[in-house]
Design a protein around this motif. Structure first.
Motif, PDB file in Angstrom:
ATOM      1  N   ALA A 120      16.316  -9.681   7.668  1.00 18.06           N
ATOM      2  CA  ALA A 120      15.560  -8.422   7.678  1.00 18.06           C
ATOM      3  C   ALA A 120      15.240  -7.981   6.246  1.00 18.06           C
ATOM      4  N   ASN A 121      16.216  -8.110   5.342  1.00 17.05           N
ATOM      5  CA  ASN A 121      15.977  -7.778   3.936  1.00 17.05           C
ATOM      6  C   ASN A 121      14.825  -8.615   3.379  1.00 17.05           C
ATOM      7  N   SER A 122      14.826  -9.896   3.695  1.00 14.66           N
ATOM      8  CA  SER A 122      13.778 -10.800   3.201  1.00 14.66           C
ATOM      9  C   SER A 122      12.407 -10.404   3.732  1.00 14.66           C
ATOM     10  N   LEU A 123      12.332 -10.069   5.020  1.00 11.45           N
ATOM     11  CA  LEU A 123      11.055  -9.645   5.600  1.00 11.45           C
ATOM     12  C   LEU A 123      10.534  -8.380   4.920  1.00 11.45           C
ATOM     13  N   LEU A 124      11.407  -7.420   4.718  1.00 10.19           N
ATOM     14  CA  LEU A 124      11.009  -6.172   4.075  1.00 10.19           C
ATOM     15  C   LEU A 124      10.587  -6.418   2.629  1.00 10.19           C
ATOM     16  N   ARG A 125      11.358  -7.199   1.909  1.00  7.22           N
ATOM     17  CA  ARG A 125      11.025  -7.520   0.517  1.00  7.22           C
ATOM     18  C   ARG A 125       9.675  -8.225   0.425  1.00  7.22           C
ATOM     19  N   ASP A 126       9.465  -9.220   1.307  1.00  8.62           N
ATOM     20  CA  ASP A 126       8.199  -9.958   1.295  1.00  8.62           C
ATOM     21  C   ASP A 126       7.021  -9.042   1.579  1.00  8.62           C
ATOM     22  N   TYR A 127       7.179  -8.152   2.541  1.00  9.88           N
ATOM     23  CA  TYR A 127       6.096  -7.229   2.895  1.00  9.88           C
ATOM     24  C   TYR A 127       5.782  -6.293   1.734  1.00  9.88           C
ATOM     25  N   LEU A 128       6.801  -5.678   1.151  1.00 11.65           N
ATOM     26  CA  LEU A 128       6.585  -4.753   0.040  1.00 11.65           C
ATOM     27  C   LEU A 128       6.032  -5.464  -1.196  1.00 11.65           C
ATOM     28  N   ALA A 129       6.396  -6.724  -1.380  1.00 10.76           N
ATOM     29  CA  ALA A 129       5.912  -7.499  -2.526  1.00 10.76           C
ATOM     30  C   ALA A 129       4.410  -7.770  -2.428  1.00 10.76           C
ATOM     31  N   LYS A 130       3.863  -7.719  -1.218  1.00 10.48           N
ATOM     32  CA  LYS A 130       2.427  -7.969  -1.022  1.00 10.48           C
ATOM     33  C   LYS A 130       1.588  -6.703  -1.157  1.00 10.48           C
ATOM     34  N   GLN A 131       2.226  -5.543  -1.241  1.00 12.98           N
ATOM     35  CA  GLN A 131       1.514  -4.267  -1.325  1.00 12.98           C
ATOM     36  C   GLN A 131       1.454  -3.830  -2.784  1.00 12.98           C
ATOM     37  N   THR A 132       0.249  -3.836  -3.365  1.00 13.06           N
ATOM     38  CA  THR A 132       0.126  -3.422  -4.765  1.00 13.06           C
ATOM     39  C   THR A 132      -0.353  -1.975  -4.856  1.00 13.06           C
ATOM     40  N   ALA A 133      -0.080  -1.389  -5.993  1.00 18.16           N
ATOM     41  CA  ALA A 133      -0.546  -0.018  -6.244  1.00 18.16           C
ATOM     42  C   ALA A 133      -2.066   0.042  -6.155  1.00 18.16           C
ATOM     43  N   ALA A 134      -2.739  -0.975  -6.659  1.00 16.68           N
ATOM     44  CA  ALA A 134      -4.206  -1.006  -6.619  1.00 16.68           C
ATOM     45  C   ALA A 134      -4.713  -1.038  -5.182  1.00 16.68           C
ATOM     46  N   ASP A 135      -4.135  -1.893  -4.358  1.00 14.75           N
ATOM     47  CA  ASP A 135      -4.563  -1.991  -2.958  1.00 14.75           C
ATOM     48  C   ASP A 135      -4.389  -0.660  -2.237  1.00 14.75           C
ATOM     49  N   LEU A 136      -3.262  -0.024  -2.451  1.00 10.76           N
ATOM     50  CA  LEU A 136      -2.996   1.247  -1.779  1.00 10.76           C
ATOM     51  C   LEU A 136      -3.953   2.343  -2.248  1.00 10.76           C
ATOM     52  N   LEU A 137      -4.206   2.392  -3.543  1.00  6.89           N
ATOM     53  CA  LEU A 137      -5.138   3.401  -4.073  1.00  6.89           C
ATOM     54  C   LEU A 137      -6.560   3.179  -3.556  1.00  6.89           C
ATOM     55  N   LYS A 138      -7.005   1.945  -3.535  1.00  4.19           N
ATOM     56  CA  LYS A 138      -8.355   1.643  -3.050  1.00  4.19           C
ATOM     57  C   LYS A 138      -8.499   2.003  -1.578  1.00  4.19           C
ATOM     58  N   ARG A 139      -7.473   1.685  -0.791  1.00  2.00           N
ATOM     59  CA  ARG A 139      -7.506   2.047   0.637  1.00  2.00           C
ATOM     60  C   ARG A 139      -7.510   3.557   0.813  1.00  2.00           C
ATOM     61  N   MET A 141      -8.455   5.925  -1.325  1.00  2.00           N
ATOM     62  CA  MET A 141      -9.657   6.576  -1.849  1.00  2.00           C
ATOM     63  C   MET A 141     -10.933   5.996  -1.246  1.00  2.00           C
ATOM     64  N   GLU A 142     -10.772   4.974  -0.412  1.00  2.00           N
ATOM     65  CA  GLU A 142     -11.906   4.311   0.243  1.00  2.00           C
ATOM     66  C   GLU A 142     -12.958   3.877  -0.770  1.00  2.00           C
ATOM     67  N   GLN A 143     -12.481   3.235  -1.838  1.00  3.41           N
ATOM     68  CA  GLN A 143     -13.355   2.733  -2.889  1.00  3.41           C
ATOM     69  C   GLN A 143     -12.936   1.323  -3.254  1.00  3.41           C
ATOM     70  N   SER A 144     -13.881   0.557  -3.779  1.00  5.09           N
ATOM     71  CA  SER A 144     -13.559  -0.809  -4.173  1.00  5.09           C
ATOM     72  C   SER A 144     -12.931  -0.876  -5.561  1.00  5.09           C
ATOM     73  N   GLU A 145     -13.092   0.180  -6.326  1.00  2.00           N
ATOM     74  CA  GLU A 145     -12.496   0.274  -7.666  1.00  2.00           C
ATOM     75  C   GLU A 145     -11.655   1.533  -7.748  1.00  2.00           C
ATOM     76  N   ILE A 146     -10.616   1.480  -8.562  1.00  2.00           N
ATOM     77  CA  ILE A 146      -9.778   2.660  -8.783  1.00  2.00           C
ATOM     78  C   ILE A 146     -10.516   3.588  -9.736  1.00  2.00           C
ATOM     79  N   PRO A 147     -10.759   4.821  -9.326  1.00  2.00           N
ATOM     80  CA  PRO A 147     -11.466   5.737 -10.226  1.00  2.00           C
ATOM     81  C   PRO A 147     -10.585   6.131 -11.412  1.00  2.00           C
ATOM     82  N   VAL A 148     -11.235   6.436 -12.520  1.00  2.09           N
ATOM     83  CA  VAL A 148     -10.524   6.918 -13.695  1.00  2.09           C
ATOM     84  C   VAL A 148     -10.699   8.435 -13.718  1.00  2.09           C
ATOM     85  N   LEU A 149      -9.589   9.141 -13.683  1.00  4.17           N
ATOM     86  CA  LEU A 149      -9.587  10.596 -13.669  1.00  4.17           C
ATOM     87  C   LEU A 149      -8.959  11.120 -14.955  1.00  4.17           C
TER      88      LEU A 149
END
Length: 163
Positions: A120-139, A141-149
């Motif tokens: 279970a630890n391995s599954l959770l680690r693998d899943y979290l390792a695939k989630q980047t800050a950029a991917d989450l921000l783009k999703r 903000m519904e944008q293909s690029e991270i806006p600069v504020l």
């Protein structure tokens, strides 16, 4: 298992720094004000992120904090483990020894529990390792690029354009 609020705060710090111009660091007081958290507590969280090389401290009069690497390189696993340590969802207090006192089943029971929870630890680690800050921000903000504020302005909720 529930993560501490430090994880949520660390993610929010990364959101602020991911959208801030990396040549214009944010002071910890500015970050504290935006997140409405105590400056002393925030500094403890930020120190953990600096130690893990997720953010960097920029000295000087116009110093503050900026990302140490791009949002595409920052994973949720790094953030969680910088705040919580290595993921381990099973506490392993040795209580199984009280159930099976004959020794044979105790060893087998411990091995089975470790195997299941390590999986279970391995599954959770693998899943979290695939989630980047950029991917989450783009999703988010519904944008293909991270806006600069510019988080140094008084009312960041009015920002809707790329600077």
């Amino acid at each position: 298992m529930q993560l501490t609020k430090g994880v949520e705060q660390a993610i929010c710090i990364i959101v602020l720094l991911s959208t801030q111009d990396n040549h214009n660091p944010l002071a910890s007081d500015t970050i504290s004000e935006h997140l409405q958290v105590s400056p002393s507590y925030l500094k403890k969280i930020m120190r953990k992120l600096v130690v893990q090389n997720i953010i960097r401290s920029v000295p000087g009069n116009n110093g503050g904090f900026s990302l140490a690497k791009s949002p595409e390189q920052i994973t949720l696993l790094e953030v969680v483990e910088s705040m919580e340590g290595e993921i381990s969802i099973y506490p392993d207090t040795g209580l199984i020894n009280k159930v099976f006192r004959d020794g044979v089943h105790t060893s087998k029971g411990e091995a089975v529990l470790h195997d299941v929870f390590n999986g279970a630890n391995s599954l959770l680690r693998d899943y979290l390792a695939k989630q980047t800050a950029a991917d989450l921000l783009k999703r988010t903000m519904e944008q293909s690029e991270i806006p600069v504020l510019n988080w140094n302005i008084t009312n960041p909720s009015n920002q809707n354009k790329k600077e």
